[in-house]
Design an enzyme around this catalytic site. Structure first.
Site, PDB file in Angstrom:
ATOM      1  N   LYS A  91       1.322  -1.119  -6.991  1.00  0.00           N
ATOM      2  CA  LYS A  91       2.357  -0.760  -6.266  1.00  0.00           C
ATOM      3  C   LYS A  91       3.791  -0.284  -7.237  1.00  0.00           C
ATOM      4  O   LYS A  91       3.797  -1.244  -8.142  1.00  0.00           O
ATOM      5  CB  LYS A  91       2.840  -1.913  -5.190  1.00  0.00           C
ATOM      6  CG  LYS A  91       3.590  -1.629  -4.152  1.00  0.00           C
ATOM      7  CD  LYS A  91       3.836  -2.758  -3.229  1.00  0.00           C
ATOM      8  CE  LYS A  91       5.039  -2.582  -2.458  1.00  0.00           C
ATOM      9  NZ  LYS A  91       5.155  -3.803  -1.531  1.00  0.00           N
ATOM     10  N   SER A 166       6.120  -2.163   2.631  1.00  0.00           N
ATOM     11  CA  SER A 166       6.288  -1.223   1.802  1.00  0.00           C
ATOM     12  C   SER A 166       4.966  -1.074   0.958  1.00  0.00           C
ATOM     13  O   SER A 166       5.272  -0.215  -0.022  1.00  0.00           O
ATOM     14  CB  SER A 166       7.250  -1.844   0.755  1.00  0.00           C
ATOM     15  OG  SER A 166       6.841  -3.210   0.434  1.00  0.00           O
ATOM     16  N   SER A 190       4.960  -6.024   4.502  1.00  0.00           N
ATOM     17  CA  SER A 190       4.663  -4.935   3.466  1.00  0.00           C
ATOM     18  C   SER A 190       3.325  -5.049   3.141  1.00  0.00           C
ATOM     19  O   SER A 190       2.875  -3.953   2.736  1.00  0.00           O
ATOM     20  CB  SER A 190       5.602  -5.222   2.260  1.00  0.00           C
ATOM     21  OG  SER A 190       6.926  -4.979   2.799  1.00  0.00           O
TER      22      SER A 190
END
Length: 495
Positions: A91, A166, A190
């Site tokens: 990520k 996210s 997220s």
């Protein structure tokens, strides 16, 4: 329409393998790391342009050299760890040595770290080959993955819809089999929201289970790192690498991650589950969300669980107001130096500025009072666990929305006052401190939500992370959603 257009793309059996099986094949030398890498890179080349999940993709020649070196070690019997030869993308909020790490911000567009984040260091030591990054919102703010550096990530099941966030890039990469595993992080959903919206699993772990080091190692935040996967055994495999005490993160939980490799089978007959629903009317939901999630409850009942509606004995509105303060303080404090530079401030999206400026207006006493409210809320949740073994709630209040919209402005006739209010029910779980495992619940059956995925959270008491995995394993064994309902890009309809 020509035959070439009608023909379904050939998807490699290698990329369709589960992570546990991939690891066994590499360790037994039935599959080479070079073969695995080639299969994933070819698959990414085919599908990633349609969704934009993986960014900062590295040079294929350099990656192949790493894979061949990993094969040489394997032939010498030197398997580095359970991720030996795994092509992984991290990520884009976490540092990976030598790979551009932008956090989705033009301020960091050219930043290349010289060291790994702590958990990335562990992935590397376990044998991972880092092929790039997964896309994320700017500085991770918002449950919709888009930013001015890399653009928008599109939902694995409908490319006109949001992937969530996210960890949106991670979820889509998993769902489309462009990665065997993925890391994520979670503050207000997220890990959970994108997992639910892409028919995969995401695990918000208890604080400290996965150690995170940084400038301040003594003030705990509500953000955590955790694993994402297409099955619970795969999830446990990645968590076994991520988890475990590290002295650089002195608040991390004692022990190592091997405990997450324990057998997942358990008996759930008589286990009691509280269905939180809309928190007794506090959170508005788009039509169809609660219905899909209630259908998922039937599977838990088939496992022998007793499901009842219940909520904590504490009003949620003060908790939401406390969350706004704590979020602003924690989200804004790490970015205020950028804000203080007018040139850099001009590059920030409004939602980031909102958090920083909200935090600037707070006093230390207001933050302390908000933390007390959080403590009272978590105590109320703990009391609920005196009567129930698990809590279950949806992973989002809406189905995946239009990819061109920054965030939902209205739900069930209610105006959203902030960019994250549409996730406030998920934030309530964050405020409890409890581990929460997002599992697929099913798909919308009518209207604009038809065919769109939704998930539920399996919530256990603080530090009972293994309990989440055990119930998740039983549920996954009974439903099999990730394999049962493939994204159309992998399984297009017959002509």
């Amino acid at each position: 329409m020509t035959e070439a257009v009608r023909r379904a793309p050939v998807v490699s059996d290698i990329v369709m393998m589960d992570a546990v099986g991939l690891g066994r094949a590499i360790a037994s030398r039935q599959l080479s790391c070079a073969e695995a890498l080639t299969a994933f890179l070819d698959h990414i080349d085919t599908l990633n342009p349609k969704v934009n999940a993986i960014v900062a993709l590295q040079d294929p020649g350099a990656l192949m050299a790493e894979a061949r070196a990993a094969d040489d070690r394997a032939w010498r019997g030197e398997i580095m760890g359970p991720l030996h030869g795994f092509p992984l993308a991290v990520k884009d909020l976490a540092w990976v040595r030598g790979i551009r790490s932008t956090s989705g911000s033009p301020i960091l567009e050219d930043f290349v770290p010289t060291e790994d984040a702590l958990f990335v260091e562990r992935l590397r030591a376990a044998g991972a080959i880092f092929i790039g990054k997964t896309n994320t919102p700017e500085f991770g703010k918002g449950s919709h993955t888009y930013n001015p550096v890399y653009g928008v990530t599109r939902n694995a099941y409908d490319q006109t819809r949001s992937a969530g966030g996210s960890s949106g890039g991670a979820a889509v990469a998993l769902a489309l089999r462009m990665a065997p595993l993925a890391d994520g992080s979670d503050y207000g959903g997220s890990l959970r929201n994108p997992a639910g919206w892409n028919n995969v699993f995401g695990f918000r772990t208890s604080f400290g289970v996965v150690p995170v080091a940084g400038p301040d190692v003594w003030t705990p935040t509500m953000g955590v790192v955790g694993p994402m996967a297409r099955s619970i055994p795969d999830l446990a495999l990645l968590l076994s690498v991520q988890a475990g005490y590290d002295p650089r993160a002195p608040l991390s939980v004692a022990g190592d991650g091997a405990r997450f490799l324990a057998p997942l089978e358990a008996d759930f007959v008589g286990k009691r589950i509280a269905w939180l629903g809309d928190f007794d009317g506090f959170a508005p939901y788009e039509s169809g969300v609660l219905e899909v999630c209630r259908e998922a409850l039937a599977t838990f009942e088939q496992l022998g669980c007793v499901v009842e509606e219940a909520v904590p004995d504490y009003p949620p509105e003060p908790v939401w107001q406390a969350l706004l303060k704590l979020r602003a303080w924690q989200a804004g404090s790490g970015l205020v130096d950028f804000y203080d530079d007018p040139a850099k401030r001009a590059l920030m999206k409004p939602e980031v500025i909102f958090e920083i400026e909200s935090g600037m207006r707070l006093s230390a006493y207001e933050i302390a009072q908000a933390s007390i409210v959080r403590s009272e809320w978590s105590a109320a949740v703990r009391r609920l666990f005196d009567r129930y073994d698990y809590l279950i709630a949806p992973t989002a209040q809406v189905f995946p929305f239009d990819v061109e919209e920054p965030w939902p402005r209205r739900i069930a006739g209610q105006e959203m006052q902030t960019y994250h209010e549409w996730m406030k029910a998920v934030f309530l779980i964050t405020m409890s401190g409890c581990p929460a495992l997002a599992v697929p619940a099913g798909f919308g059956a009518q209207g604009t939500s038809m065919g769109l995925p939704m998930g539920v959270q399996i919530v256990a008491p603080v530090r009972e992370d293994i309990a989440c995995l055990q119930l998740g394993f039983a549920y996954d064994s009974a439903t099999g959603w990730p394999a049962r309902r493939l994204p159309p890009l992998l399984d297009p309809p017959s002509p």
